[in-house]
Design a protein around this motif. Sequence first.
Motif, mmCIF file in Angstrom:
data_model
loop_
_atom_site.group_PDB
_atom_site.id
_atom_site.type_symbol
_atom_site.label_atom_id
_atom_site.label_comp_id
_atom_site.label_asym_id
_atom_site.label_seq_id
_atom_site.Cartn_x
_atom_site.Cartn_y
_atom_site.Cartn_z
ATOM 1 N N GLU A 66 2.815 2.265 10.416
ATOM 2 C CA GLU A 66 1.615 1.967 11.207
ATOM 3 C C GLU A 66 0.355 2.406 10.476
ATOM 4 N N LEU A 67 0.388 3.596 9.849
ATOM 5 C CA LEU A 67 -0.774 4.060 9.086
ATOM 6 C C LEU A 67 -1.057 3.142 7.905
ATOM 7 N N LEU A 68 -0.005 2.692 7.247
ATOM 8 C CA LEU A 68 -0.164 1.798 6.112
ATOM 9 C C LEU A 68 -0.784 0.470 6.544
ATOM 10 N N LEU A 69 -0.328 -0.054 7.677
ATOM 11 C CA LEU A 69 -0.884 -1.312 8.173
ATOM 12 C C LEU A 69 -2.334 -1.137 8.616
ATOM 13 N N ASP A 70 -2.643 0.027 9.185
ATOM 14 C CA ASP A 70 -4.032 0.298 9.580
ATOM 15 C C ASP A 70 -4.971 0.174 8.387
ATOM 16 N N SER A 71 -4.559 0.725 7.255
ATOM 17 C CA SER A 71 -5.454 0.771 6.095
ATOM 18 C C SER A 71 -5.339 -0.443 5.188
ATOM 19 N N ALA A 72 -4.143 -1.089 5.141
ATOM 20 C CA ALA A 72 -3.932 -2.182 4.186
ATOM 21 C C ALA A 72 -4.003 -3.559 4.812
ATOM 22 N N LEU A 73 -3.459 -3.728 6.021
ATOM 23 C CA LEU A 73 -3.382 -5.068 6.600
ATOM 24 C C LEU A 73 -4.534 -5.382 7.545
ATOM 25 N N ASP A 86 -11.070 -9.578 7.612
ATOM 26 C CA ASP A 86 -11.787 -10.339 6.589
ATOM 27 C C ASP A 86 -11.448 -11.829 6.665
ATOM 28 N N ALA A 87 -10.203 -12.131 7.034
ATOM 29 C CA ALA A 87 -9.774 -13.532 7.103
ATOM 30 C C ALA A 87 -10.464 -14.293 8.233
ATOM 31 N N LEU A 110 -5.594 -17.158 9.045
ATOM 32 C CA LEU A 110 -4.509 -16.234 9.384
ATOM 33 C C LEU A 110 -3.162 -16.809 8.975
ATOM 34 N N LYS A 111 -2.962 -18.092 9.208
ATOM 35 C CA LYS A 111 -1.695 -18.719 8.824
ATOM 36 C C LYS A 111 -1.527 -18.741 7.310
ATOM 37 N N GLY A 112 -2.627 -18.640 6.573
ATOM 38 C CA GLY A 112 -2.556 -18.648 5.124
ATOM 39 C C GLY A 112 -2.344 -17.285 4.501
ATOM 40 N N LEU A 113 -2.348 -16.220 5.306
ATOM 41 C CA LEU A 113 -2.092 -14.891 4.757
ATOM 42 C C LEU A 113 -0.659 -14.790 4.245
ATOM 43 N N LYS A 114 -0.476 -14.017 3.189
ATOM 44 C CA LYS A 114 0.860 -13.793 2.638
ATOM 45 C C LYS A 114 1.090 -12.282 2.556
ATOM 46 N N VAL A 115 2.151 -11.821 3.204
ATOM 47 C CA VAL A 115 2.500 -10.399 3.188
ATOM 48 C C VAL A 115 3.881 -10.257 2.570
ATOM 49 N N ILE A 116 3.983 -9.412 1.563
ATOM 50 C CA ILE A 116 5.283 -9.199 0.917
ATOM 51 C C ILE A 116 5.615 -7.723 0.915
ATOM 52 N N ASP A 117 6.860 -7.420 1.195
ATOM 53 C CA ASP A 117 7.408 -6.086 1.005
ATOM 54 C C ASP A 117 8.422 -6.201 -0.129
ATOM 55 N N PRO A 118 8.125 -5.672 -1.321
ATOM 56 C CA PRO A 118 9.011 -5.860 -2.480
ATOM 57 C C PRO A 118 10.300 -5.047 -2.409
ATOM 58 N N ALA A 119 10.407 -4.159 -1.434
ATOM 59 C CA ALA A 119 11.663 -3.430 -1.203
ATOM 60 C C ALA A 119 11.814 -3.333 0.315
ATOM 61 N N CYS A 120 12.132 -4.457 0.951
ATOM 62 C CA CYS A 120 11.955 -4.604 2.396
ATOM 63 C C CYS A 120 13.058 -3.973 3.229
ATOM 64 N N GLY A 121 14.181 -3.571 2.609
ATOM 65 C CA GLY A 121 15.254 -3.008 3.413
ATOM 66 C C GLY A 121 15.656 -3.976 4.508
ATOM 67 N N PRO A 137 9.238 -13.339 -9.233
ATOM 68 C CA PRO A 137 8.443 -14.503 -9.637
ATOM 69 C C PRO A 137 8.084 -15.442 -8.503
ATOM 70 N N TRP A 138 8.888 -15.481 -7.408
ATOM 71 C CA TRP A 138 8.634 -16.445 -6.346
ATOM 72 C C TRP A 138 7.585 -15.959 -5.355
ATOM 73 N N ALA A 139 7.110 -14.740 -5.499
ATOM 74 C CA ALA A 139 6.067 -14.241 -4.591
ATOM 75 C C ALA A 139 5.082 -13.430 -5.410
ATOM 76 N N SER A 140 3.862 -13.940 -5.558
ATOM 77 C CA SER A 140 2.952 -13.394 -6.551
ATOM 78 C C SER A 140 1.955 -12.408 -5.983
ATOM 79 N N SER A 141 2.065 -12.036 -4.724
ATOM 80 C CA SER A 141 1.105 -11.092 -4.181
ATOM 81 C C SER A 141 1.738 -10.186 -3.144
ATOM 82 N N TRP A 142 1.098 -9.053 -2.921
ATOM 83 C CA TRP A 142 1.565 -8.124 -1.894
ATOM 84 C C TRP A 142 0.968 -8.534 -0.553
ATOM 85 N N VAL A 143 -0.309 -8.309 -0.394
ATOM 86 C CA VAL A 143 -1.016 -8.762 0.798
ATOM 87 C C VAL A 143 -2.235 -9.525 0.327
ATOM 88 N N ARG A 144 -2.285 -10.809 0.654
ATOM 89 C CA ARG A 144 -3.387 -11.617 0.146
ATOM 90 C C ARG A 144 -4.130 -12.233 1.323
#
Length: 592
Positions: A384-391, A397-398, A411-422, A585-592
């Motif tokens: 939750e803290l991470l989403l508060d500051s990052a997302l 802004d979007a 909003l539909k164009g946002l891309k969120v990736i967790d590179p170690a999503c468990g 390679p198939w996902a080029s961003s973390w949070v865009r």
Amino acid sequence: MGGLGATLLKTLEYSFTGQGATGGKYVVKHLTETGDVPVHYAAPVLDNGVIVPADLDRVTQTGTLRASPHGLMQGYLNSTPGHLWGLVTNGEVLRVLRDNAQVTRPAYVEFQIGEMMRAEDARTFRVLWLLVHRSRLKGAQVSVLETWNTQASSEGVKARDSLRNGVEQAINLLGTGFLEANPALLILAREDAQTATLLYRTCLNMVYQMVFLFVTEDRDLLFARDEDGQYVPDAQTRARAAHYLTRALRSKATNVTSNNQHFDAYDGWTRLLNFVREGFAPLGLPALGSLLFAAPLREELRKARLSNRAFYDAVRAISEITVDGARRPVNYASLDSEELGSIYESLLELVPRIEPGPRFSLQVLPGNERKSTGSYYTPSGLIELLLDSALDPVIEDAVQDKLPEDAIAALKGLKVIDPACGSGHFLIAAARRIAVRLAELEEETAQPSPRALRRATRIVIAHCIYGADINPMAIELAKVALWLESQDAGRPLAFLDHRLRVGNSLLGISEDGMQVKEVLKDRSKTRTSDKETTVRLLALPDEAFTALEGDDKKVVAELKNRTSRNAAPWPPTQAINPRSWACPPWASSWVR
């Protein structure tokens, strides 16, 4: 207030002051005689010349406020500290709501009172009477219902822990059952640690197949629906399917005593999994796809038998829990998506052992999957803290300074990736936040309806969410958790296959970065010359090959020597986008 809703509330001994109440911009129509329970009645509306009950989720404009009847009551409760519980009804449906500032997780109890009365459903009416009678809500913060709510929260933690123990017990029961019924498999598992590990994963996968189908059936998400929300399979088909689905299975496991001489229950289970994976029209089952329902790859496990006793004992272990010494059925309809992952994570520290008997057991030993894969998951509070500051800043802004339709598209164009999503904790939390903002924009209200939140969540999960993990089972569970969160009845699980992938994100560099020239020695007696071959190697620092607990030190040393001989200088002299090391390679961003 009039109609069936007024008659019911009078029967439940409610009386009102004759005036409404205001909480900020939210106005409800009635307060009980002691002023502790707000009640809002949505009057019938005219639809094509016919008077019909109001839709509790339909947003309308009242003065300067846009809200649905449900959203109006939720907003009122959230803005008035003195009121915890409220009722909203249209005469046909009654909902019980509680003060709930966490808009991402709407929570309420709904009774279809019109249908209940017409069907003379005494059992459901008894639940309604026990839960909503006036005596249950008197006193607001000290009401009986609030006391029950507080107690249920504490017991929920005990129930989750008990379910986790049940999952471990079910795996042990299944593993032991497979070893007892398949002598050849027992010999292999004793001689080969990899076979024992594959048996463990097969049993774990089987337990999660059961849990997924229990949740799906109890939430009524298995049968496909059309655009109007009506079932695609007819009532007769659904009634026929009920004899083969998991409610019947759980009932039989609870009431039937089985032995080791019969094997038909497991055979029926494997057929059901095949129907769920590929679809089966005679039972109205859609094709859900997903590797979760795939048969084991090893022939010894694919053709293995399992006795009815072991199978039903395992089903019973995850169908019932023990809380304060009492056995009770698991409420799978209310099982949170994240809890599926937390149960799985607790099993990562366990490794299988084959003991005399034979007996399959799980124990905490060196080389367990948590240590070997570095699987340590982020606590919910930190997420939750991470989403508060990052997302949240990205979301704002979007939509900032945009027309509603442009903000929705952004909003539909946002891309969120967790590179170690468990198992998907971060992705679920992120999807909920984006979905709330999307639902607010689509309905143009600060209190979006539950229907709008469900629809927005489906859209966000289908368009905005990406994840990777080195553990294949974690990826399958993340898909399951996101699918359950989207609550899209009958939709294939495969719609997330291209967005959640198995892979090592730390090594997710381009293929060009993995091509190294190596001269392979020709060791044949007729050797004439060595041949140069392009192989896939990584330019990794020597520190990457430090042996960890559970590693084979000889293999690690060989890999280190081989890579050191062929590696390019470290760090690489050629400029490399740091993101290419963090994401596949198939996902080029973390949070865009």
